[in-house]
Design a protein around this motif. Structure first.
Motif, PDB file in Angstrom:
ATOM      1  N   GLY A   1       5.943  -1.676  14.447  1.00 26.84           N
ATOM      2  CA  GLY A   1       6.109  -1.376  13.035  1.00 26.84           C
ATOM      3  C   GLY A   1       6.339   0.106  12.818  1.00 26.84           C
ATOM      4  O   GLY A   1       6.771   0.845  13.704  1.00 26.84           O
ATOM      5  N   LYS A   2       5.996   0.570  11.622  1.00 23.58           N
ATOM      6  CA  LYS A   2       6.323   1.911  11.182  1.00 23.58           C
ATOM      7  C   LYS A   2       5.160   2.876  11.401  1.00 23.58           C
ATOM      8  O   LYS A   2       3.987   2.519  11.244  1.00 23.58           O
ATOM      9  CB  LYS A   2       6.664   1.881   9.691  1.00 23.58           C
ATOM     10  CG  LYS A   2       7.281   3.142   9.162  1.00 23.58           C
ATOM     11  CD  LYS A   2       8.675   3.362   9.733  1.00 23.58           C
ATOM     12  CE  LYS A   2       9.245   4.705   9.281  1.00 23.58           C
ATOM     13  NZ  LYS A   2      10.612   4.911   9.755  1.00 23.58           N
ATOM     14  N   ILE A   3       5.485   4.125  11.749  1.00 21.67           N
ATOM     15  CA  ILE A   3       4.499   5.203  11.859  1.00 21.67           C
ATOM     16  C   ILE A   3       4.621   6.069  10.617  1.00 21.67           C
ATOM     17  O   ILE A   3       5.733   6.485  10.256  1.00 21.67           O
ATOM     18  CB  ILE A   3       4.758   6.040  13.128  1.00 21.67           C
ATOM     19  CG1 ILE A   3       4.692   5.161  14.372  1.00 21.67           C
ATOM     20  CG2 ILE A   3       3.739   7.176  13.222  1.00 21.67           C
ATOM     21  CD1 ILE A   3       5.206   5.836  15.632  1.00 21.67           C
ATOM     22  N   VAL A   4       3.499   6.331   9.945  1.00 21.60           N
ATOM     23  CA  VAL A   4       3.551   7.084   8.701  1.00 21.60           C
ATOM     24  C   VAL A   4       2.555   8.233   8.705  1.00 21.60           C
ATOM     25  O   VAL A   4       1.583   8.244   9.463  1.00 21.60           O
ATOM     26  CB  VAL A   4       3.277   6.171   7.480  1.00 21.60           C
ATOM     27  CG1 VAL A   4       4.328   5.082   7.370  1.00 21.60           C
ATOM     28  CG2 VAL A   4       1.892   5.564   7.550  1.00 21.60           C
ATOM     29  N   LEU A   5       2.832   9.180   7.811  1.00 20.52           N
ATOM     30  CA  LEU A   5       1.920  10.296   7.541  1.00 20.52           C
ATOM     31  C   LEU A   5       1.364  10.103   6.141  1.00 20.52           C
ATOM     32  O   LEU A   5       2.100   9.714   5.231  1.00 20.52           O
ATOM     33  CB  LEU A   5       2.651  11.633   7.635  1.00 20.52           C
ATOM     34  CG  LEU A   5       3.312  11.976   8.967  1.00 20.52           C
ATOM     35  CD1 LEU A   5       4.070  13.294   8.862  1.00 20.52           C
ATOM     36  CD2 LEU A   5       2.275  12.050  10.086  1.00 20.52           C
ATOM     37  N   VAL A   6       0.081  10.386   5.956  1.00 16.05           N
ATOM     38  CA  VAL A   6      -0.535  10.228   4.646  1.00 16.05           C
ATOM     39  C   VAL A   6      -1.042  11.577   4.155  1.00 16.05           C
ATOM     40  O   VAL A   6      -1.518  12.402   4.920  1.00 16.05           O
ATOM     41  CB  VAL A   6      -1.678   9.195   4.668  1.00 16.05           C
ATOM     42  CG1 VAL A   6      -1.125   7.801   4.952  1.00 16.05           C
ATOM     43  CG2 VAL A   6      -2.715   9.550   5.722  1.00 16.05           C
TER      44      VAL A   6
ATOM     45  N   ARG B   1       7.178  -7.519   3.992  1.00 12.93           N
ATOM     46  CA  ARG B   1       6.086  -6.575   4.197  1.00 12.93           C
ATOM     47  C   ARG B   1       6.550  -5.497   5.157  1.00 12.93           C
ATOM     48  O   ARG B   1       7.551  -5.664   5.875  1.00 12.93           O
ATOM     49  CB  ARG B   1       4.833  -7.275   4.716  1.00 12.93           C
ATOM     50  CG  ARG B   1       4.986  -8.099   5.972  1.00 12.93           C
ATOM     51  CD  ARG B   1       3.770  -9.008   6.172  1.00 12.93           C
ATOM     52  NE  ARG B   1       3.914  -9.941   7.273  1.00 12.93           N
ATOM     53  CZ  ARG B   1       3.327  -9.822   8.456  1.00 12.93           C
ATOM     54  NH1 ARG B   1       2.545  -8.771   8.703  1.00 12.93           N
ATOM     55  NH2 ARG B   1       3.490 -10.719   9.399  1.00 12.93           N
ATOM     56  N   VAL B   2       5.837  -4.406   5.160  1.00  9.75           N
ATOM     57  CA  VAL B   2       6.198  -3.274   6.016  1.00  9.75           C
ATOM     58  C   VAL B   2       5.068  -3.069   7.020  1.00  9.75           C
ATOM     59  O   VAL B   2       4.071  -2.409   6.717  1.00  9.75           O
ATOM     60  CB  VAL B   2       6.421  -1.993   5.190  1.00  9.75           C
ATOM     61  CG1 VAL B   2       6.913  -0.859   6.086  1.00  9.75           C
ATOM     62  CG2 VAL B   2       7.404  -2.247   4.051  1.00  9.75           C
ATOM     63  N   PRO B   3       5.186  -3.645   8.209  1.00 11.53           N
ATOM     64  CA  PRO B   3       4.127  -3.467   9.207  1.00 11.53           C
ATOM     65  C   PRO B   3       3.950  -1.991   9.561  1.00 11.53           C
ATOM     66  O   PRO B   3       4.918  -1.301   9.879  1.00 11.53           O
ATOM     67  CB  PRO B   3       4.631  -4.273  10.405  1.00 11.53           C
ATOM     68  CG  PRO B   3       5.576  -5.280   9.813  1.00 11.53           C
ATOM     69  CD  PRO B   3       6.239  -4.548   8.685  1.00 11.53           C
ATOM     70  N   VAL B   4       2.725  -1.511   9.475  1.00  6.57           N
ATOM     71  CA  VAL B   4       2.419  -0.115   9.781  1.00  6.57           C
ATOM     72  C   VAL B   4       1.696  -0.051  11.119  1.00  6.57           C
ATOM     73  O   VAL B   4       0.600  -0.585  11.273  1.00  6.57           O
ATOM     74  CB  VAL B   4       1.563   0.523   8.670  1.00  6.57           C
ATOM     75  CG1 VAL B   4       1.159   1.945   9.053  1.00  6.57           C
ATOM     76  CG2 VAL B   4       2.332   0.527   7.346  1.00  6.57           C
ATOM     77  N   ALA B   5       2.343   0.598  12.083  1.00  8.33           N
ATOM     78  CA  ALA B   5       1.759   0.705  13.420  1.00  8.33           C
ATOM     79  C   ALA B   5       0.593   1.674  13.437  1.00  8.33           C
ATOM     80  O   ALA B   5      -0.423   1.438  14.106  1.00  8.33           O
ATOM     81  CB  ALA B   5       2.823   1.162  14.416  1.00  8.33           C
ATOM     82  N   ALA B   6       0.734   2.784  12.691  1.00  9.88           N
ATOM     83  CA  ALA B   6      -0.316   3.805  12.666  1.00  9.88           C
ATOM     84  C   ALA B   6      -0.064   4.733  11.494  1.00  9.88           C
ATOM     85  O   ALA B   6       1.086   4.968  11.100  1.00  9.88           O
ATOM     86  CB  ALA B   6      -0.325   4.605  13.968  1.00  9.88           C
TER      87      ALA B   6
ATOM     88  N   SER C   1       0.853  -1.190   0.000  1.00  9.69           N
ATOM     89  CA  SER C   1       0.000   0.000   0.000  1.00  9.69           C
ATOM     90  C   SER C   1       0.884   1.234   0.000  1.00  9.69           C
ATOM     91  O   SER C   1       2.108   1.158   0.204  1.00  9.69           O
ATOM     92  CB  SER C   1      -0.884   0.005   1.251  1.00  9.69           C
ATOM     93  OG  SER C   1      -0.078   0.172   2.419  1.00  9.69           O
ATOM     94  N   TRP C   2       0.275   2.401  -0.207  1.00 11.54           N
ATOM     95  CA  TRP C   2       1.047   3.635  -0.116  1.00 11.54           C
ATOM     96  C   TRP C   2       1.634   3.801   1.281  1.00 11.54           C
ATOM     97  O   TRP C   2       2.771   4.270   1.444  1.00 11.54           O
ATOM     98  CB  TRP C   2       0.180   4.839  -0.462  1.00 11.54           C
ATOM     99  CG  TRP C   2      -0.040   5.046  -1.929  1.00 11.54           C
ATOM    100  CD1 TRP C   2      -1.216   5.029  -2.606  1.00 11.54           C
ATOM    101  CD2 TRP C   2       0.966   5.311  -2.924  1.00 11.54           C
ATOM    102  NE1 TRP C   2      -1.023   5.261  -3.944  1.00 11.54           N
ATOM    103  CE2 TRP C   2       0.303   5.441  -4.168  1.00 11.54           C
ATOM    104  CE3 TRP C   2       2.356   5.462  -2.879  1.00 11.54           C
ATOM    105  CZ2 TRP C   2       0.995   5.711  -5.356  1.00 11.54           C
ATOM    106  CZ3 TRP C   2       3.048   5.730  -4.051  1.00 11.54           C
ATOM    107  CH2 TRP C   2       2.364   5.847  -5.272  1.00 11.54           C
ATOM    108  N   GLU C   3       0.868   3.439   2.306  1.00 15.11           N
ATOM    109  CA  GLU C   3       1.366   3.578   3.676  1.00 15.11           C
ATOM    110  C   GLU C   3       2.602   2.709   3.891  1.00 15.11           C
ATOM    111  O   GLU C   3       3.587   3.161   4.498  1.00 15.11           O
ATOM    112  CB  GLU C   3       0.275   3.195   4.679  1.00 15.11           C
ATOM    113  CG  GLU C   3      -0.873   4.172   4.777  1.00 15.11           C
ATOM    114  CD  GLU C   3      -1.934   3.969   3.699  1.00 15.11           C
ATOM    115  OE1 GLU C   3      -2.923   4.724   3.699  1.00 15.11           O
ATOM    116  OE2 GLU C   3      -1.774   3.064   2.844  1.00 15.11           O
ATOM    117  N   GLU C   4       2.554   1.478   3.404  1.00 13.39           N
ATOM    118  CA  GLU C   4       3.711   0.601   3.556  1.00 13.39           C
ATOM    119  C   GLU C   4       4.917   1.140   2.798  1.00 13.39           C
ATOM    120  O   GLU C   4       6.036   1.194   3.331  1.00 13.39           O
ATOM    121  CB  GLU C   4       3.357  -0.801   3.054  1.00 13.39           C
ATOM    122  CG  GLU C   4       2.350  -1.531   3.925  1.00 13.39           C
ATOM    123  CD  GLU C   4       1.847  -2.799   3.264  1.00 13.39           C
ATOM    124  OE1 GLU C   4       1.954  -3.863   3.903  1.00 13.39           O
ATOM    125  OE2 GLU C   4       1.344  -2.740   2.121  1.00 13.39           O
ATOM    126  N   ALA C   5       4.695   1.556   1.554  1.00 12.36           N
ATOM    127  CA  ALA C   5       5.797   2.063   0.745  1.00 12.36           C
ATOM    128  C   ALA C   5       6.382   3.345   1.327  1.00 12.36           C
ATOM    129  O   ALA C   5       7.599   3.565   1.301  1.00 12.36           O
ATOM    130  CB  ALA C   5       5.327   2.302  -0.683  1.00 12.36           C
TER     131      ALA C   5
END
Length: 316
Positions: free
Chosen positions: A310-315, A284-289, A116-120
């Motif tokens: 996992g990873k914290i991302v901004l969308v 895979r890139v686990p996304v925490a939030a 997904s975009w969040e994972e990438a």
């Protein structure tokens, strides 16, 4: 355009979105319309002022070193990518600015369709860091590796990349994350006092390397490895005092040496490896939030807990 920055040291609340001029791709660079970008745990140290005496910060400090999006500018000399392509990658570590509507990337790879975009958006930093440290440790098939702090943004990637190399991986995390680590291919155990004894059960002949993503336990990790040279940390600023290498790419020269960090060459080849593994369903890139760009302060607050899985991302 909108960009996340802070203009003074302080708590997460100093992080805010500002209107700034758009950047443009220079020679050897591309610009993307950002769809998602990662929160860098290291930048929370800069923001808090923890490193102010050894790493001077120029304000305003534009945040973010990794992002994913759609290419909208291609700089001179760039081949193999064009406007409209979906990519993920890293900014120049000196200029950062990935947490924004547009970002200039200095290194990139095609966005895997499986992500997904969040994972990438949260992938490139962890991939580069994990590849760099595993390379330095010489991790290969048949080795046993201990990953301290295996459920975090870098740890989750390190586990999978080590498994892909054919290594046996033991990962430390709180008990609530043990099934999660098993799903990534690691044998889980808890951190804290008595770790050496707990590691001995799954690795009676010892471990070949230790990748410390958490900090605070170097004496125990050295004892488990049997040699400080077989331990690399990305999180413990006391590394030099213990004879342990602290691997960083964002820091160099005198400021990096001040906290025991020698700038290692970035492992940009890891991006291509990640694309191949993702296509095989092995990374895979686990996304925490995931937070909206406007809630960057809340994302920093979560990052500072050091308990995100996992990873914290901004969308965008």
């Amino acid at each position: 355009m909108r960009a996340v920055q802070f203009s003074d040291y302080g708590p997460p609340s100093v992080v805010h979105v500002a209107e700034v001029a758009e950047p443009h791709a220079g020679a050897g660079e591309i610009r993307i319309a950002v769809r998602a970008s990662g929160i860098s745990a290291g930048e929370t140290y800069f923001r808090s002022g923890r490193l102010r005496d050894v790493v001077p910060t120029t304000f305003p400090y534009r945040t973010g070193v990794e992002a994913a999006g759609v290419v909208d500018e291609v700089g001179d000399g760039v081949t193999g990518v064009g406007v409209g392509d979906e990519v993920f990658g890293l900014t120049d570590l000196a200029t950062r600015g990935a947490n924004a509507d547009h970002a200039v990337l200095a290194a990139w790879a095609p966005k895997p369709a499986a992500w997904s975009w969040e994972e990438a958006g949260g992938a490139a930093g962890g991939v580069e860091t994990a590849t760099r440290v595993l390379d330095r440790l010489g991790v290969a098939a048949g080795h046993t590796v201990l990953v301290q702090g295996a459920a975090g943004g870098v740890g989750t990637i390190a586990v999978q990349l080590a498994v892909a190399r054919g290594a046996t991986v033991i990962g430390t995390a709180s008990e609530r994350n043990h099934d999660f680590l098993r799903s990534l291919g690691a044998e889980p155990t808890t951190y804290g006092p008595g770790l050496a004894g707990r590691v001995r059960a799954p690795a009676p002949e010892g471990v070949d390397a230790v990748f410390d993503c958490a900090g605070g336990a170097l004496p125990d990790l050295i004892a488990i490895a049997g040699d400080a040279a077989r331990v690399v940390t990305i999180a413990d600023f006391a590394a030099a005092a213990h004879g342990v290498h602290m691997s960083q790419t964002a820091l160099g020269g005198e400021s990096g040496a001040a906290i025991g960090a020698v700038a290692d060459p970035p492992a940009l080849h890891g991006l291509g490896i990640a694309v191949a593994l993702a296509g095989q369903g092995r990374l895979r890139v686990p996304v925490a939030a995931a937070f909206p760009l406007t809630e960057a302060a809340a994302a920093h607050e979560l990052s500072e807990t050091r308990h995100a899985r996992g990873k914290i991302v901004l969308v965008n």
